[in-house]
Design a protein around this motif. Structure first.
Motif, PDB file in Angstrom:
ATOM      1  N   ILE A  97      -3.453   0.390  -3.735  1.00 45.02           N
ATOM      2  CA  ILE A  97      -3.272  -0.993  -3.304  1.00 45.02           C
ATOM      3  C   ILE A  97      -2.656  -1.742  -4.469  1.00 45.02           C
ATOM      4  O   ILE A  97      -3.297  -1.941  -5.494  1.00 45.02           O
ATOM      5  CB  ILE A  97      -4.609  -1.642  -2.893  1.00 45.02           C
ATOM      6  N   THR A 114      -4.965   6.411  -2.078  1.00 44.16           N
ATOM      7  CA  THR A 114      -4.378   5.199  -1.525  1.00 44.16           C
ATOM      8  C   THR A 114      -4.295   4.180  -2.648  1.00 44.16           C
ATOM      9  O   THR A 114      -5.305   3.860  -3.275  1.00 44.16           O
ATOM     10  CB  THR A 114      -5.237   4.653  -0.377  1.00 44.16           C
ATOM     11  N   ILE A 157      -9.419   5.217  -3.477  1.00 40.46           N
ATOM     12  CA  ILE A 157      -8.587   4.018  -3.604  1.00 40.46           C
ATOM     13  C   ILE A 157      -8.380   3.670  -5.077  1.00 40.46           C
ATOM     14  O   ILE A 157      -9.317   3.626  -5.866  1.00 40.46           O
ATOM     15  CB  ILE A 157      -9.215   2.828  -2.852  1.00 40.46           C
ATOM     16  N   LEU A 167      -7.991  -0.002   5.510  1.00 41.36           N
ATOM     17  CA  LEU A 167      -7.630   1.294   4.930  1.00 41.36           C
ATOM     18  C   LEU A 167      -8.801   2.271   5.013  1.00 41.36           C
ATOM     19  O   LEU A 167      -8.629   3.434   5.385  1.00 41.36           O
ATOM     20  CB  LEU A 167      -7.179   1.115   3.478  1.00 41.36           C
ATOM     21  N   SER A 173      -8.851   6.152   4.480  1.00 47.02           N
ATOM     22  CA  SER A 173      -8.695   6.193   3.023  1.00 47.02           C
ATOM     23  C   SER A 173     -10.055   6.439   2.387  1.00 47.02           C
ATOM     24  O   SER A 173     -11.028   5.751   2.698  1.00 47.02           O
ATOM     25  CB  SER A 173      -8.115   4.883   2.490  1.00 47.02           C
ATOM     26  N   VAL A 198       0.845  -1.188   0.000  1.00 46.22           N
ATOM     27  CA  VAL A 198       0.000   0.000   0.000  1.00 46.22           C
ATOM     28  C   VAL A 198       0.882   1.241   0.000  1.00 46.22           C
ATOM     29  O   VAL A 198       1.823   1.342   0.790  1.00 46.22           O
ATOM     30  CB  VAL A 198      -0.940   0.019   1.227  1.00 46.22           C
ATOM     31  N   THR A 199       0.574   2.163  -0.906  1.00 46.90           N
ATOM     32  CA  THR A 199       1.261   3.448  -0.945  1.00 46.90           C
ATOM     33  C   THR A 199       0.202   4.547  -1.044  1.00 46.90           C
ATOM     34  O   THR A 199      -0.956   4.272  -1.338  1.00 46.90           O
ATOM     35  CB  THR A 199       2.231   3.559  -2.144  1.00 46.90           C
ATOM     36  N   THR A 200       0.630   5.764  -0.803  1.00 44.34           N
ATOM     37  CA  THR A 200      -0.264   6.912  -0.941  1.00 44.34           C
ATOM     38  C   THR A 200       0.420   7.966  -1.788  1.00 44.34           C
ATOM     39  O   THR A 200       1.620   8.227  -1.601  1.00 44.34           O
ATOM     40  CB  THR A 200      -0.623   7.515   0.433  1.00 44.34           C
TER      41      THR A 200
END
Length: 134
Positions: free
Chosen positions: A17, A15, A46, A38, A43, A5-7
């Motif tokens: 996935i 966010t 997504i 999340l 979040s 997971v990164t943002t």
């Protein structure tokens, strides 16, 4: 299956996935749990990156549908009723502003279109464009 997971920031925090491996009956619960956590932790937009996921089964698509529903339910600023949203999906005027997909394999894209998910979830071929779409 591995999940990372990164943002990243666009107009809103996105966010991402990243799925590595098949999203199927043996792995969908991990994906579902990650997405639910999340969302519970804040979040609101997504992006699911399927670049390293050659196969998505019906179980994976059910989780995507559930994420769609959860994100729509928590956005109080949505100006559409449920019936208006459903009509927008039918007539092609509504796509989720909260859930999007990127880097679908050819097989996954075919199922995505055949099952009608493309009617309400946008999909992109590159990460930069997908992030910018939020």
């Amino acid at each position: 299956m591995e999940i990372k997971v990164t943002t990243q920031n666009s107009r809103v925090p996105v966010t991402i996935i990243h799925i590595d491996g098949n999203l199927d009956s043996s792995s969908f619960t991990k994906f579902q749990k990650t997405a639910e956590e999340l969302i519970q932790n804040g979040s609101r937009h997504i992006l699911v990156d399927l670049e390293h996921s050659p196969y998505v089964s019906s179980a994976g698509f059910r989780v995507l549908s559930q994420i769609f529903k959860e994100l729509n339910a928590i956005h109080p600023d949505t100006n559409l009723s449920e019936n208006e949203m459903k009509q927008g999906i039918i007539d092609g005027s509504y796509k989720s502003p909260y859930l999007k997909l990127v880097n679908l394999s050819a097989d996954t894209k075919a199922v995505f279109v055949t099952t009608g998910f493309d009617m309400y979830i946008e999909e992109y071929d590159d990460l930069k464009t997908a992030i910018a779409s939020f």
